[in-house]
Design a protein around this motif. Sequence first.
Motif, PDB file in Angstrom:
ATOM      1  N   VAL A  68      17.008  35.378  -3.446  1.00  0.00           N
ATOM      2  CA  VAL A  68      17.839  35.861  -4.557  1.00  0.00           C
ATOM      3  C   VAL A  68      17.018  36.778  -5.455  1.00  0.00           C
ATOM      4  CG1 VAL A  68      19.268  35.190  -6.526  1.00  0.00           C
ATOM      5  CG2 VAL A  68      19.211  33.747  -4.482  1.00  0.00           C
ATOM      6  N   ASN A  69      15.776  36.362  -5.741  1.00  0.00           N
ATOM      7  CA  ASN A  69      14.896  37.207  -6.565  1.00  0.00           C
ATOM      8  C   ASN A  69      14.735  38.593  -5.944  1.00  0.00           C
ATOM      9  OD1 ASN A  69      14.498  34.950  -8.160  1.00  0.00           O
ATOM     10  ND2 ASN A  69      12.471  34.471  -7.345  1.00  0.00           N
ATOM     11  N   LEU A  70      14.558  38.615  -4.627  1.00  0.00           N
ATOM     12  CA  LEU A  70      14.361  39.896  -3.942  1.00  0.00           C
ATOM     13  C   LEU A  70      15.610  40.767  -4.024  1.00  0.00           C
ATOM     14  CD1 LEU A  70      12.519  41.708  -2.224  1.00  0.00           C
ATOM     15  CD2 LEU A  70      13.438  40.572  -0.183  1.00  0.00           C
ATOM     16  N   GLY A 119       9.833  37.277  -7.761  1.00  0.00           N
ATOM     17  CA  GLY A 119       9.044  36.048  -7.755  1.00  0.00           C
ATOM     18  C   GLY A 119       9.050  35.327  -6.416  1.00  0.00           C
ATOM     19  N   HIS A 120       7.915  34.740  -6.098  1.00  0.00           N
ATOM     20  CA  HIS A 120       7.757  33.888  -4.904  1.00  0.00           C
ATOM     21  C   HIS A 120       7.794  34.684  -3.588  1.00  0.00           C
ATOM     22  CE1 HIS A 120       8.169  30.520  -7.636  1.00  0.00           C
ATOM     23  NE2 HIS A 120       9.318  31.015  -8.059  1.00  0.00           N
ATOM     24  N   GLN A 121       7.744  33.946  -2.513  1.00  0.00           N
ATOM     25  CA  GLN A 121       7.761  34.497  -1.153  1.00  0.00           C
ATOM     26  C   GLN A 121       8.074  33.336  -0.221  1.00  0.00           C
ATOM     27  OE1 GLN A 121       3.976  35.956  -2.166  1.00  0.00           O
ATOM     28  NE2 GLN A 121       2.827  34.508  -0.917  1.00  0.00           N
ATOM     29  N   PRO A 169      11.604  25.489 -14.413  1.00  0.00           N
ATOM     30  CA  PRO A 169      11.638  26.903 -14.056  1.00  0.00           C
ATOM     31  C   PRO A 169      11.035  27.109 -12.689  1.00  0.00           C
ATOM     32  CG  PRO A 169      10.465  26.527 -16.124  1.00  0.00           C
ATOM     33  CD  PRO A 169      10.726  25.205 -15.492  1.00  0.00           C
ATOM     34  N   GLY A 170      11.618  28.018 -11.939  1.00  0.00           N
ATOM     35  CA  GLY A 170      11.117  28.226 -10.589  1.00  0.00           C
ATOM     36  C   GLY A 170       9.842  29.038 -10.543  1.00  0.00           C
ATOM     37  N   SER A 171       9.468  29.688 -11.667  1.00  0.00           N
ATOM     38  CA  SER A 171       8.309  30.557 -11.599  1.00  0.00           C
ATOM     39  C   SER A 171       7.013  29.781 -11.611  1.00  0.00           C
ATOM     40  CB  SER A 171       8.335  31.525 -12.774  1.00  0.00           C
ATOM     41  OG  SER A 171       8.516  30.818 -13.961  1.00  0.00           O
ATOM     42  N   GLU A 172       6.156  30.087 -10.663  1.00  0.00           N
ATOM     43  CA  GLU A 172       4.886  29.399 -10.480  1.00  0.00           C
ATOM     44  C   GLU A 172       5.102  27.888 -10.569  1.00  0.00           C
ATOM     45  OE1 GLU A 172       1.815  31.197 -12.831  1.00  0.00           O
ATOM     46  OE2 GLU A 172       2.466  33.203 -12.335  1.00  0.00           O
ATOM     47  N   ILE A 176      11.031  38.810 -11.729  1.00  0.00           N
ATOM     48  CA  ILE A 176      12.375  38.258 -11.525  1.00  0.00           C
ATOM     49  C   ILE A 176      12.312  36.866 -10.897  1.00  0.00           C
ATOM     50  CG2 ILE A 176      14.615  38.622 -10.415  1.00  0.00           C
ATOM     51  CD1 ILE A 176      13.894  40.740 -12.506  1.00  0.00           C
ATOM     52  N   HIS A 177      12.924  35.909 -11.585  1.00  0.00           N
ATOM     53  CA  HIS A 177      12.962  34.521 -11.092  1.00  0.00           C
ATOM     54  C   HIS A 177      14.339  33.915 -11.335  1.00  0.00           C
ATOM     55  CE1 HIS A 177       8.728  33.424 -10.189  1.00  0.00           C
ATOM     56  NE2 HIS A 177       8.465  34.445 -10.975  1.00  0.00           N
ATOM     57  N   CYS A 178      14.573  32.773 -10.687  1.00  0.00           N
ATOM     58  CA  CYS A 178      15.717  31.934 -11.017  1.00  0.00           C
ATOM     59  C   CYS A 178      15.192  30.545 -11.332  1.00  0.00           C
ATOM     60  CB  CYS A 178      16.726  31.885  -9.872  1.00  0.00           C
ATOM     61  SG  CYS A 178      17.465  33.482  -9.496  1.00  0.00           S
ATOM     62  N   ASN A 179      15.986  29.797 -12.069  1.00  0.00           N
ATOM     63  CA  ASN A 179      15.560  28.541 -12.639  1.00  0.00           C
ATOM     64  C   ASN A 179      16.099  27.336 -11.872  1.00  0.00           C
ATOM     65  OD1 ASN A 179      14.026  27.532 -14.771  1.00  0.00           O
ATOM     66  ND2 ASN A 179      15.165  28.737 -16.278  1.00  0.00           N
ATOM     67  N   PRO A 212      17.273  30.177  -0.670  1.00  0.00           N
ATOM     68  CA  PRO A 212      15.987  30.050  -1.371  1.00  0.00           C
ATOM     69  C   PRO A 212      15.907  31.033  -2.531  1.00  0.00           C
ATOM     70  CG  PRO A 212      15.686  31.206   0.714  1.00  0.00           C
ATOM     71  CD  PRO A 212      17.137  30.792   0.660  1.00  0.00           C
ATOM     72  N   GLU A 213      15.208  30.614  -3.563  1.00  0.00           N
ATOM     73  CA  GLU A 213      15.069  31.470  -4.756  1.00  0.00           C
ATOM     74  C   GLU A 213      14.418  32.809  -4.411  1.00  0.00           C
ATOM     75  OE1 GLU A 213      12.449  29.947  -7.793  1.00  0.00           O
ATOM     76  OE2 GLU A 213      12.496  31.867  -8.846  1.00  0.00           O
ATOM     77  N   TYR A 214      13.401  32.772  -3.521  1.00  0.00           N
ATOM     78  CA  TYR A 214      12.694  34.025  -3.252  1.00  0.00           C
ATOM     79  C   TYR A 214      13.621  35.096  -2.697  1.00  0.00           C
ATOM     80  CZ  TYR A 214      12.346  32.052   1.526  1.00  0.00           C
ATOM     81  OH  TYR A 214      12.629  31.493   2.748  1.00  0.00           O
TER      82      TYR A 214
HETATM   83 ZN   LIG Z   1      10.676  31.159  -9.683  1.00  0.00          ZN
END
Ligand SMILES: [Zn+2]
Length: 311
Positions: free
Chosen positions: A150-152, A102-104, A36-39, A200-203, A146-148
């Motif tokens: 897409v999350n945004l 999620g993320h930055q 998982p991309g979160s943390e 909100i995250h992506c995996n 980057p995931e950050y």
């Molecule tokens: Zn993530």
Amino acid sequence: MKIRRGLVLLILLGLCAAVMSGCGGGPAAPSLTVKPGSEDVVITPISVDIKESGDPAVDRTGGPSVTPVPGGDTQTDGHAGPTPVVDPTQPLAGLVICVDAGHQDTGICEKEACAPWGPDANSKVNNTVMKAKATSGTSGVSTKKPEYQVNLEIALKLRDALEAKGATVVMSRTDNSSRLSNRDRALMANEKNCVLTFNIHCNGSDNQSVSGIELYVRGEGDNTSEYAARSKNEAELGQKLLDKLAAGTGAKKRSVNKSDSYTGINWRDHTTFIIECGFMSNPEEDVNLSTPEYQDKLVNAIVKFTVEDFK
Ligand SMILES: [Zn+2]
């Protein structure tokens, strides 16, 4: 001059090492094939024993000082202009919701306490467990995005859709240059009296065929009965949210997972869902996640849940 050049080289090498250390967005250290991309996380399906993050670095010197974000900060509330007027007849009028993308773009390697409860609470996770303050997440196998980002994109759409239904929305960030830590984001949501957070995250996975949507909710926490009740409630609500997300997108319905490993859940005093919207390691799903129409499907499902099941 030679000494100076040597120093510059050392600094550059240090910077490279920091970037490659993982908190700047390198691969996480999962316990299973799914990442998982979160943390920097661990997979913990419901009813399976909760495990700690794979991060071996434990700082026992105590957590860094808490730095709440002052209210009304235009960088974090999502609106540079005046607060939108809420129509009391709207279904979500009066509800304050945090949307946390999620993320930055740049991780923060410094560590912070993963949870507010202490070692005396007989908890599997306590405030001596330290995790990176922020990471930059995964990236798309097809899109290379980057995931950050897409999350945004999804989070901004979600903000607009929730506000259209009358909710007051607190954004943890509205661009990619946020420097808030995961704990600061959580404390900000608490301070602003949010009753619900969508994180909100992506995996990502080593296996490109893996796809679908999954959620994370709080786990055992401080082992109190009150916390257990919150966990149960959030897991039940999470199942309804997951059902709607799968039905609305046609994506594979994975699972709702309880976890004590997420700073972004542990520090929040209200219902919190980490939504892993899909796998950026799956070529097809990665493309979907960046498609406005697919993002709308995700957003509509979340709003539908909020209107029909949460309030
Ligand atoms: Zn993530």
